[in-house]
Design a protein around this motif. Structure first.
Motif, PDB file in Angstrom:
ATOM      1  N   ILE A  67      11.551  -2.849  -1.373  1.00 19.17           N
ATOM      2  CA  ILE A  67      10.316  -2.356  -1.607  1.00 19.17           C
ATOM      3  C   ILE A  67       9.784  -1.347  -0.022  1.00 19.17           C
ATOM      4  O   ILE A  67       8.900  -0.621  -0.176  1.00 19.17           O
ATOM      5  CB  ILE A  67       9.350  -3.498  -1.834  1.00 19.17           C
ATOM      6  N   ALA A  68      10.295  -2.029   0.984  1.00 17.35           N
ATOM      7  CA  ALA A  68       9.788  -1.497   2.186  1.00 17.35           C
ATOM      8  C   ALA A  68      10.077   0.098   2.487  1.00 17.35           C
ATOM      9  O   ALA A  68       9.324   0.927   3.175  1.00 17.35           O
ATOM     10  CB  ALA A  68      10.460  -2.359   3.372  1.00 17.35           C
ATOM     11  N   ALA A  69      11.075   0.411   1.702  1.00 16.62           N
ATOM     12  CA  ALA A  69      11.490   2.003   1.688  1.00 16.62           C
ATOM     13  C   ALA A  69      10.375   2.806   0.619  1.00 16.62           C
ATOM     14  O   ALA A  69      10.258   4.219   0.857  1.00 16.62           O
ATOM     15  CB  ALA A  69      12.754   2.277   1.056  1.00 16.62           C
ATOM     16  N   MET A  70       9.534   1.929  -0.051  1.00 13.38           N
ATOM     17  CA  MET A  70       8.858   2.884  -0.886  1.00 13.38           C
ATOM     18  C   MET A  70       7.388   2.715  -0.722  1.00 13.38           C
ATOM     19  O   MET A  70       6.666   3.566  -1.100  1.00 13.38           O
ATOM     20  CB  MET A  70       8.894   2.456  -2.510  1.00 13.38           C
ATOM     21  N   SER A  77       0.867  -1.093  -0.014  1.00 13.40           N
ATOM     22  CA  SER A  77       0.068   0.038  -0.158  1.00 13.40           C
ATOM     23  C   SER A  77       0.961   1.091   0.179  1.00 13.40           C
ATOM     24  O   SER A  77       1.796   1.317   0.758  1.00 13.40           O
ATOM     25  CB  SER A  77      -0.833  -0.053   0.954  1.00 13.40           C
ATOM     26  N   SER A  78       0.449   1.994  -0.808  1.00 15.95           N
ATOM     27  CA  SER A  78       1.197   3.563  -0.924  1.00 15.95           C
ATOM     28  C   SER A  78       0.397   4.714  -1.678  1.00 15.95           C
ATOM     29  O   SER A  78      -0.239   4.244  -2.575  1.00 15.95           O
ATOM     30  CB  SER A  78       2.583   3.232  -1.778  1.00 15.95           C
ATOM     31  N   SER A  79       0.226   5.739  -1.089  1.00 13.04           N
ATOM     32  CA  SER A  79      -0.679   6.750  -1.547  1.00 13.04           C
ATOM     33  C   SER A  79      -2.013   6.294  -1.854  1.00 13.04           C
ATOM     34  O   SER A  79      -2.565   6.710  -2.627  1.00 13.04           O
ATOM     35  CB  SER A  79       0.335   7.159  -2.738  1.00 13.04           C
ATOM     36  N   GLY A  80      -2.544   5.429  -0.773  1.00 10.22           N
ATOM     37  CA  GLY A  80      -3.963   5.300  -0.910  1.00 10.22           C
ATOM     38  C   GLY A  80      -4.255   4.231  -1.717  1.00 10.22           C
ATOM     39  O   GLY A  80      -5.394   3.542  -1.820  1.00 10.22           O
ATOM     40  N   LEU A  81      -3.088   3.511  -2.414  1.00 12.05           N
ATOM     41  CA  LEU A  81      -3.413   2.339  -3.387  1.00 12.05           C
ATOM     42  C   LEU A  81      -2.746   1.249  -2.634  1.00 12.05           C
ATOM     43  O   LEU A  81      -1.931   1.168  -2.249  1.00 12.05           O
ATOM     44  CB  LEU A  81      -2.821   2.551  -4.774  1.00 12.05           C
TER      45      LEU A  81
END
Length: 203
Positions: free
Chosen positions: A158-161, A68-72
């Motif tokens: 990926i954990a950083a992003m 999940s990132s930026s609501g996605l």
């Protein structure tokens, strides 16, 4: 039975008749591992192979990872790993990946069960030799540990992003990988062929 074994590394003939339970034999010339004597090893192999198949089946039906990132949010299952490669126009790589991480390991475990159950019962069948030959050939093409290590390395990046949640399928596949490695590692090639030969002589 012949207690001599040819070293795969240097072809030196080594006599292993004096080995007792828990003893290892290595080539005195090149140090290559030859065999490890274990009593009741087939019980251990059957248990780990059966557990491995169960955990592999569980890993196919639950979420593997979610991002999940930026609501996605995106949820990935284990079968989607080769499926995504197929979707992006790489069917050959998708088939290879599915074969190396799912199909071949599953076939090897089924073959191990089919081999070890009659060997444990000291029962000879005509399929023992082809099964043993198939296992020792296919096990080199099963790459479950490579896949798990690759996923862990990818997660650190990926954990950083994005926010990453490890699903039940990941842990089930990790346990399957351990069971697979232990069952294959405990199947001693020399002792397996010795027992097949002995049962063949008796029958």
């Amino acid at each position: 039975m012949n207690d001599d074994i040819a070293c795969p590394g240097c072809d030196l003939i080594v006599n292993v008749s004096a080995l007792q339970h828990g003893h290892n034999a290595s080539c005195p010339r090149c140090g290559h591992f030859l065999t490890r004597m274990r009593n009741n090893s087939f019980d251990r192999i059957i248990a780990f192979a059966l557990a491995g198949l169960i955990f592999l089946a569980l890993s196919l039906f639950y979420p593997f990872l979610s991002f999940s990132s930026s609501g996605l949010e995106s949820i990935m299952t284990l079968p989607q790993t080769p499926g995504t490669l197929w979707h992006y126009g790489m069917p050959e790589i998708a088939l290879v990946v599915s074969a190396f991480i799912i199909v071949i390991p599953a076939i090897v475990l089924v073959m191990i069960l089919s081999l070890c159950v009659p060997l444990r019962q000291r029962r000879h069948t005509s399929l023992l030799a082809p099964l043993a030959r198939g296992i020792f050939t296919l096990q080199a093409w099963a790459m479950v540990e490579v896949f798990i290590i690759g996923v862990i390395v990818a997660l650190t990046k990926i954990a950083a992003m994005a926010t990453v949640v490890i699903g039940f399928s990941f842990w089930a596949y990790a346990i399957f990988a351990v069971c697979f490695i232990v069952s294959v590692a405990n199947l001693d090639r020399y002792q397996c062929w010795q027992l097949i030969e002995a049962l063949g002589v008796k029958s």
